[in-house]
Design an enzyme around this catalytic site. Structure first.
Site, PDB file in Angstrom:
ATOM      1  N   HIS A 191     -23.575  15.776   8.695  1.00  0.00           N
ATOM      2  CA  HIS A 191     -22.741  14.902   7.868  1.00  0.00           C
ATOM      3  C   HIS A 191     -22.800  15.319   6.402  1.00  0.00           C
ATOM      4  CE1 HIS A 191     -22.726  12.402  11.508  1.00  0.00           C
ATOM      5  NE2 HIS A 191     -21.497  12.187  11.098  1.00  0.00           N
ATOM      6  N   GLU A 432     -17.153  11.489  22.431  1.00  0.00           N
ATOM      7  CA  GLU A 432     -18.085  12.429  21.795  1.00  0.00           C
ATOM      8  C   GLU A 432     -19.402  12.550  22.546  1.00  0.00           C
ATOM      9  OE1 GLU A 432     -18.641  11.201  17.714  1.00  0.00           O
ATOM     10  OE2 GLU A 432     -18.721   9.088  18.217  1.00  0.00           O
ATOM     11  N   ASP A 456     -20.142  15.755  17.587  1.00  0.00           N
ATOM     12  CA  ASP A 456     -21.193  15.255  18.472  1.00  0.00           C
ATOM     13  C   ASP A 456     -21.059  15.799  19.885  1.00  0.00           C
ATOM     14  OD1 ASP A 456     -23.039  13.601  17.050  1.00  0.00           O
ATOM     15  OD2 ASP A 456     -21.379  12.239  16.658  1.00  0.00           O
ATOM     16  N   CYS A 503     -10.691  14.746  16.111  1.00  0.00           N
ATOM     17  CA  CYS A 503     -11.065  14.502  14.705  1.00  0.00           C
ATOM     18  C   CYS A 503     -12.378  15.168  14.305  1.00  0.00           C
ATOM     19  CB  CYS A 503     -11.108  13.008  14.412  1.00  0.00           C
ATOM     20  SG  CYS A 503     -12.391  12.135  15.315  1.00  0.00           S
TER      21      CYS A 503
HETATM   22  C1  PEP Z   1     -17.591  13.817  15.625  1.00  0.00           C
HETATM   23  O1  PEP Z   1     -18.683  13.592  16.138  1.00  0.00           O
HETATM   24  O2  PEP Z   1     -16.905  14.821  15.887  1.00  0.00           O
HETATM   25  C2  PEP Z   1     -17.042  12.897  14.610  1.00  0.00           C
HETATM   26  C3  PEP Z   1     -15.824  13.035  14.148  1.00  0.00           C
HETATM   27  O3  PEP Z   1     -17.874  11.928  14.141  1.00  0.00           O
HETATM   28  P1  PEP Z   1     -19.033  12.224  13.078  1.00  0.00           P
HETATM   29  O4  PEP Z   1     -18.870  13.626  12.581  1.00  0.00           O
HETATM   30  O5  PEP Z   1     -18.900  11.217  11.999  1.00  0.00           O
HETATM   31  O6  PEP Z   1     -20.281  12.041  13.893  1.00  0.00           O
HETATM   32 MG    MG Z   2     -19.610  11.649  15.857  1.00  0.00          MG
END
Ligand code: PEP
Ligand code: MG
Length: 579
Positions: A191, A432, A456, A503
């Site tokens: 993140h 995910e 994820d 996403c």
């Molecule tokens: C993901 O896991 O791809 C996602 C978009 O959520 P995050 O990156 O916030 O875990």
């Molecule tokens: Mg995620």
């Protein structure tokens, strides 16, 4: 000059002054002292030397008493180094003649000594470098004392070099002055990396140990495209990167021309390009790039960026601002995805295996007052635009139903109190976790839309920590196992005619655009800065071309072959694109 290779996580190139945070968070910028203050600063330096010597002497005596004289000798050696007149003279000279601050003079001189020891290959002399760092830290601790400053207090532009930055530290970086960052550890899917993209600053993570090689104030180049970090670049390299910065500028101008044009393939398929946001102000970045909506609003950053837990009103205001700015365009608000690397201080000590622990929807369902507060804020804001709610990290059908029940209950409550809201809010879930794909036929019946979170999904499919640079080579969206799972989800959504989005970071990477279109995606949600480039690619190809690429890629059996095949195919449609 020294070149370091790390993992490119946020594109762009920046040239600037280093701001080194060592593992203790010391700030060692290149500072100068006014001429009139030199004597006073030299006295401060002397006091620091004396305090450090006292401290080391105390340790030596205590250790010798407890463990025997030979152990005390380690500290005796430190003491001798600290008392070395030549070393002391060099540091004092740097203050007196170059007007460096004592902190910078200490750091620079001792790191130069350490480098010499390190260059002696292996053996006992090379190990002395560790002793020198120890002395540096000790002196800095005495010099900085309470004057230790955080990066929050930067007053001029800088490139942050750190052992690690947590997502919340990154989220709180001063955007006015932080122009880029490099960390020793960290992975592509972290993140921290995602926030760097949100801040639109170049970033490289997972470089490995290098902080000992650099002092605050030195010139550094961060190449966020190639994952390169260059310390003290020579003139030729500097000239080259000045040209790269210029090219970036003209590329950006060219892409700006695409803003009003739709993301439409040559054969007329309209692709929805949405933006991922972490902070409300990013809505502007989305609109500037002509986003069709917000495909993922990571609301946990409202918590991570705040000193206290945001109440319903604060959350409502944040959502309302985003919705109003987006007009009638859809805004997918994802409920809190706290936990794992987005831990609050209270959680941090409790989790042993945080990515498999109480994170995300599990945490929300365990903490109903917090969850209900968020849902109330979202549902109240629903009258202001096309809001959609998405639940993260769903791994069982019962979990999803429970989340929906809490939402229904919140709506009932608002109704009883006569507060206006839209009953027909669309409800979706993140896909995910592999279990969500394996049972996708059940899930697809329960939701209005799906969104694949590859960040994820990759880590849970391949058992590879998205934050760990040691296994970064295994963390890839090109893995055929990951592709098969994505394919299963797209097919299931298509069969039930449910919209499906992607996403995760994968959708913002040009390498995968053809593959994903060929698999059947017509919607992506990407970091706002990636929208123009993905749009340009969409506008350069046909769906049948993409289908052929996807079919071929799906027959390949390893990530390396898949990735190089996809890169080759991309080059064919956009030969002018520098890869
Ligand atoms: C993901 O896991 O791809 C996602 C978009 O959520 P995050 O990156 O916030 O875990
Ligand atoms: Mg995620």
């Amino acid at each position: 000059m020294q070149k370091l290779q790390g993992i490119a996580v946020s594109p762009g190139v920046v040239i600037g002054e280093a701001f080194v945070m060592d593992t203790e968070g010391f700030r060692i910028p290149r500072r100068f002292v006014p001429l009139a203050a030199v004597e006073e600063e030299l006295q401060r330096l002397e006091r620091a030397f004396a305090a450090a010597a006292d401290e080391i002497g105390g340790h030596r005596d205590a250790v010798a008493r407890e463990l025997g004289r030979q152990y005390g000798a380690i500290f005796e050696a430190h003491l001798q180094m600290l008392r070395d007149p030549q070393l002391r003279e060099e540091i004092e000279q740097a203050v007196r003649e170059r007007n460096y601050s004592p902190e910078f003079a200490v750091s620079r001189t001792l790191r130069r000594y350490a480098k010499v020891f390190q260059s002696l290959e292996s053996g006992p002399m090379a190990e002395r470098a560790a002793d020198i760092f120890d002395i540096e830290k000790r002196l800095l601790r005495h010099l900085l004392g309470r004057r230790r400053e955080g990066i929050a207090h930067l007053t001029s532009p800088a490139l942050i070099l750190a052992h690690n930055l947590t997502p919340s530290e990154t989220a709180n970086l001063n955007r006015k002055f932080v122009r880029g960052f490099v960390t020793e550890i960290g992975g592509a899917g972290s993140h921290t990396a995602i926030v760097a993209e949100a801040l639109e600053i170049p970033a490289v993570v997972g470089v490995g140990p290098f902080l000992a090689e650099v002092s605050g104030g030195e010139r550094v180049i961060i190449d966020g495209d190639q994952g390169l970090v260059i310390l003290q670049p020579d003139q030729e390299t500097l000239d080259h990167y000045c040209r790269v910065v210029e090219r970036h500028r003209s590329d950006a101008l060219q892409l700006e021309g695409l803003r009003q044009l739709p993301a439409e393939t040559v054969d007329g398929a309209r692709i929805q390009l949405h933006g991922n946001i972490e902070f409300p102000h990013e809505v502007e970045h989305c609109l500037e790039r002509g986003a069709d909506g917000i495909g993922l609003y990571r609301t946990e950053f409202l918590y991570l960026g705040a000193a206290t837990e945001p109440d319903e009103e604060a959350q409502y205001q944040a959502y309302a601002g985003v919705l109003k700015a987006m007009g009638d365009k859809p805004v997918v608000i994802r409920t809190l995805d706290l936990g794992a690397d987005k831990l609050t201080a209270a959680q941090a000590d409790l989790e042993r295996n945080p990515f498999l622990g109480l994170r995300s929807i599990r945490l929300s369902l365990r903490n109903l007052p917090m969850f209900r507060t968020q849902l109330r804020a979202i549902v109240r804001a629903s009258v202001l635009g096309d809001v959609r709610i998405m639940f993260p990290l769903i791994s069982t059908v019962l979990e999803l139903r429970q989340a929906k029940m809490v939402l229904a209950d919140v709506m009932e409550d608002l109704e009883e109190h006569g507060l206006p809201f839209r009953r027909d809010i669309k409800i979706g879930m993140m896909v995910e976790v592999p279990s969500a794909v394996i049972l996708i036929d059940h899930f697809v019946e329960e939701v209005d839309f799906l969104s694949i979170g590859t960040n994820d999904l990759i880590q849970y499919t391949l058992a590879v920590d998205r934050n760990n640079n040691e296994v970064a080579g295994l963390y890839t969206a090109s893995d055929p196992a990951v592709l098969r799972l994505i394919d299963m989800a797209v097919k299931a959504a298509g069969k039930r005619q449910k919209p499906i989005n992607l996403c995760g970071q994968m959708s913002g990477s040009p390498t995968y655009t053809m593959l994903l279109l060929g698999m059947g995606f017509r919607q992506f949600s990407v970091a706002p800065s990636a929208i123009p480039e993905i749009k340009r690619i969409c506008r350069s190809l046909t769906i049948s071309q993409c289908e052929a690429v996807a079919s071929r890629a799906m027959t390949l059996e390893n990530a390396r072959d898949i990735k190089s095949y996809l890169k080759e195919e991309l080059k064919k449609v956009l030969p002018e694109r520098a890869n």
